[in-house]
Design an enzyme around this catalytic site. Structure first.
Site, PDB file in Angstrom:
ATOM      1  N   LYS A   1     -17.264 -26.876 -24.352  1.00 48.17           N
ATOM      2  CA  LYS A   1     -17.502 -25.442 -24.585  1.00 48.17           C
ATOM      3  C   LYS A   1     -17.174 -24.742 -23.264  1.00 48.17           C
ATOM      4  CE  LYS A   1     -19.729 -22.164 -24.201  1.00 48.17           C
ATOM      5  NZ  LYS A   1     -19.147 -20.980 -23.494  1.00 48.17           N
TER       6      LYS A   1
ATOM      7  N   GLU B   1     -25.460 -29.257 -13.107  1.00 47.14           N
ATOM      8  CA  GLU B   1     -25.001 -28.765 -11.805  1.00 47.14           C
ATOM      9  C   GLU B   1     -25.254 -27.270 -11.830  1.00 47.14           C
ATOM     10  OE1 GLU B   1     -23.379 -27.154  -9.118  1.00 47.14           O
ATOM     11  OE2 GLU B   1     -21.372 -27.748  -9.774  1.00 47.14           O
TER      12      GLU B   1
ATOM     13  N   CYS C   1     -20.550 -22.230  -6.428  1.00 42.85           N
ATOM     14  CA  CYS C   1     -21.965 -22.575  -6.226  1.00 42.85           C
ATOM     15  C   CYS C   1     -22.161 -23.175  -4.841  1.00 42.85           C
ATOM     16  CB  CYS C   1     -22.449 -23.512  -7.322  1.00 42.85           C
ATOM     17  SG  CYS C   1     -21.370 -24.916  -7.515  1.00 42.85           S
TER      18      CYS C   1
ATOM     19  N   GLU D   1     -28.254 -15.641  -5.367  1.00 44.04           N
ATOM     20  CA  GLU D   1     -26.923 -16.226  -5.212  1.00 44.04           C
ATOM     21  C   GLU D   1     -25.913 -15.111  -5.489  1.00 44.04           C
ATOM     22  OE1 GLU D   1     -25.879 -19.257  -8.107  1.00 44.04           O
ATOM     23  OE2 GLU D   1     -24.589 -20.266  -6.662  1.00 44.04           O
TER      24      GLU D   1
HETATM   25  P1  ADP Z   1     -22.614 -17.747 -15.003  1.00 41.02           P
HETATM   26  O1  ADP Z   1     -23.854 -16.987 -14.620  1.00 41.02           O
HETATM   27  O2  ADP Z   1     -21.924 -18.397 -13.885  1.00 41.02           O
HETATM   28  O3  ADP Z   1     -21.720 -17.045 -15.963  1.00 41.02           O
HETATM   29  P2  ADP Z   1     -23.866 -19.200 -17.112  1.00 41.02           P
HETATM   30  O4  ADP Z   1     -24.899 -20.216 -16.859  1.00 41.02           O
HETATM   31  O5  ADP Z   1     -24.267 -17.929 -17.764  1.00 41.02           O
HETATM   32  O6  ADP Z   1     -23.145 -18.998 -15.731  1.00 41.02           O
HETATM   33  O7  ADP Z   1     -22.676 -19.798 -17.971  1.00 41.02           O
HETATM   34  C1  ADP Z   1     -22.192 -21.100 -17.833  1.00 41.02           C
HETATM   35  C2  ADP Z   1     -21.815 -21.621 -19.190  1.00 41.02           C
HETATM   36  O8  ADP Z   1     -22.980 -21.640 -20.012  1.00 41.02           O
HETATM   37  C3  ADP Z   1     -20.772 -20.797 -19.936  1.00 41.02           C
HETATM   38  O9  ADP Z   1     -19.925 -21.678 -20.649  1.00 41.02           O
HETATM   39  C4  ADP Z   1     -21.630 -19.975 -20.883  1.00 41.02           C
HETATM   40  O10 ADP Z   1     -20.947 -19.599 -22.052  1.00 41.02           O
HETATM   41  C5  ADP Z   1     -22.733 -20.946 -21.233  1.00 41.02           C
HETATM   42  N1  ADP Z   1     -23.985 -20.302 -21.667  1.00 41.02           N
HETATM   43  C6  ADP Z   1     -24.472 -19.106 -21.291  1.00 41.02           C
HETATM   44  N2  ADP Z   1     -25.647 -18.854 -21.887  1.00 41.02           N
HETATM   45  C7  ADP Z   1     -25.920 -19.919 -22.676  1.00 41.02           C
HETATM   46  C8  ADP Z   1     -27.012 -20.278 -23.535  1.00 41.02           C
HETATM   47  N3  ADP Z   1     -28.060 -19.479 -23.727  1.00 41.02           N
HETATM   48  N4  ADP Z   1     -26.946 -21.469 -24.152  1.00 41.02           N
HETATM   49  C9  ADP Z   1     -25.904 -22.289 -23.964  1.00 41.02           C
HETATM   50  N5  ADP Z   1     -24.863 -22.024 -23.161  1.00 41.02           N
HETATM   51  C10 ADP Z   1     -24.853 -20.854 -22.522  1.00 41.02           C
END
Ligand code: ADP
Length: 488
Positions: free
Chosen positions: A185, A261, A295, A392
């Site tokens: 994903k 991570e 990160c 961050e």
């Molecule tokens: P960033 O803040 O760097 O965008 P996220 O943690 O929001 O990082 O996103 C990292 C990944 O997690 C992306 O692929 C995003 O689509 C996915 N993601 C974001 N929110 C959710 C959630 N509630 N459940 C599962 N995956 C998620």
């Protein structure tokens, strides 16, 4: 929907469908979502918007492919990865341009990422044929124990947008090496690199169903559906600590093997006996690699008082000399940030830090005009507790504060729930090693501004994560231990 898109400067069409069981297909709903060019906010591509049914179909495919792939001779899995390494290396320019287009990063950063990303395939091609086991004699004699390692099973790999290729190859490399099958994903902002990568893996001979890719705008539901599927055995996630905690809670329901991570808040410590020019070179790498969207990015600078002014002046000069612009343009060293949300966050953090009393040496103001640009920024006299030190930032912002003693530097550096990486510059190796041992982080750059290396076990402590990616440890995250006990 269109199943591929032609992009400027990229020879072959880039797939835009879902990749399930070796087939490209539209989303079950027929819907697509927009991928934007961060340099001007224009439409780059429309990608299939995967649904919960689609992710279940991807788990079906990964599950069906598992027994055959797990039984594939390790040498064959190794050769698939070696071929994928070669294809990526041959098509480096194309991949770099694609990442620059969808993520915004400057081409030199994109090229560096592609080299790093491809190396994970080469490294894990070499690891695939070294999965060991052993034969043990029970202490009392008689019983023998044969210990072996088997693939964990079907994996869900959820990746972020900041390194669209490398964050995926460092999961797919060990997964394929170990004999696991995967559902990927990718992040909403950067799905194209993951889709092109899936095409490369198919070309390299990875069988249908072993790697499936489901982009979606509904990460929450789609990921939760896969996490609840009883056929899933592992989650590997790179992203924010906030989302990592949600996934760990979901993982608990099925006791999934979990690699996380997560966020960092890296301190960069400069001692008064450091080679100051080397420290500034290191700071430029640690801070500005990928425009600060890493990160591992140095998030807080602690400089020993006698050299603080000189360090800040040199760093501000180097930062101000960077060339901002569209990532793919010649000579650009700093591209736009990935999206509006990210640039708005950086702006909020800088404004909040200046309001708290920090002084701006360079940058500090979001430019007018299209695109998600933020200038290289150096802040000094940053008070403790200011947002640039506690959050961050994920952008081109270097907040600098001073310290007097090593104990004080350690207390400041460790005063965070995160512990991914820390950087130390000193001319005294013993002092550096003492600081490195006492820093609460999974990795330390000692007189180095970059620690990432496919041959090293990348990962954090505290709320920065669980597990390690790369190194010999990396493949272990995709293997489970079994032993057979028998009398002799
Ligand atoms: P960033 O803040 O760097 O965008 P996220 O943690 O929001 O990082 O996103 C990292 C990944 O997690 C992306 O692929 C995003 O689509 C996915 N993601 C974001 N929110 C959710 C959630 N509630 N459940 C599962 N995956 C998620």
């Amino acid at each position: 929907m269109t199943s591929s898109v032609r992009l400027t400067g990229i020879e072959s069409p880039v797939p835009t469908g879902l990749f399930i069981g070796g087939q490209w297909r539209a989303a079950s709903s027929g819907a697509t979502f927009d991928v934007l060019d961060p340099a001007d906010g224009s439409l780059l591509a429309q990608v299939a918007d995967g649904t919960t049914d689609d992710v279940t179909a991807a788990v079906d495919a990964a599950s069906a492919a598992l027994p055959g792939f797990a039984a594939t001779p390790p040498r064959q899995r190794s050769e698939m990865l070696r071929r994928a390494f070669q294809i990526l290396t041959d098509r480096a320019e194309e991949f770099a341009r694609l990442m620059s287009l969808e993520n915004g990063k400057a081409l030199p950063d994109a090229k560096a990422e592609l080299t790093y990303a491809a190396e994970f395939f080469r490294w894990f091609a070499e690891e695939a044929v070294r999965i060991d086991g052993d034969y043990r004699v029970a202490p009392a004699g008689g019983t023998r124990t044969v210990v072996t390692h088997q693939p964990v099973g079907v994996c869900l790999l959820v990746t972020p947008w900041n390194f669209p290729a490398a964050m995926l190859t460092r999961k797919l490399g060990p997964a394929i090496a170990a004999g696991c099958t995967s559902v990927v994903k990718p992040a909403e902002d950067t799905p194209l690199t993951a889709l092109l990568l899936a095409q490369v893996l198919a070309e390299a001979g990875v069988p249908d169903g072993v790697v499936n890719v489901v982009p979606t705008m509904d990460a929450e539901e789609v990921v939760a559906t896969a996490m609840a599927d009883p056929r899933l055995r592992k989650i590997s996630f790179t992203g924010s600590t906030e989302v990592g905690k949600i996934l760990l809670k979901q993982a608990a329901d099925q006791v999934l093997v979990s690699s996380m991570e997560l966020g960092g808040n890296a301190p960069f410590v400069v001692c008064d006996d450091a080679d100051l020019d080397a420290a500034v070179d290191g700071a430029m790498l640690a801070k500005m690699r990928n425009g600060g969207e890493a990160c591992t990015a140095a998030n807080r600078f602690y400089v020993q008082a006698p050299v603080a002014e000189a360090f800040a002046g040199k760093l501000a000069e180097r930062m101000a000399a960077m060339t901002s612009g569209r990532g793919t343009d010649e000579g650009v060293t700093l591209g736009p940030l990935v999206n509006e949300e990210t640039v708005a966050k950086v702006d909020r953090i800088v404004t909040g830090t200046v309001d708290a009393g920090a002084r701006v040496l360079t940058g500090g103001t979001r430019p007018q005009g299209p695109g998600f640009f933020y200038p290289p920024t150096v802040l000094v006299d940053v008070p403790e507790g200011a947002p640039a030190l506690t959050e961050e930032t994920f952008g081109p912002v270097a907040p600098i504060t001073t310290f007097d003693t090593d104990e004080q530097a350690l207390a400041l550096a460790n005063a965070t729930p995160f512990g991914l990486v820390a950087y130390v510059y000193t001319g005294d190796l013993a002092r550096g090693l003492r600081l490195a041992e006492a820093l609460e982080s999974g990795m330390v750059g000692l007189n180095r501004g970059v620690v990432s290396d496919p041959a090293a076990p990348f990962g954090g402590v505290k709320q920065s994560g669980l597990g390690r990616e790369g190194g010999h440890e990396g493949i272990g995250e995709y293997l489970t231990t079994k032993y057979v006990s028998f009398p002799l």
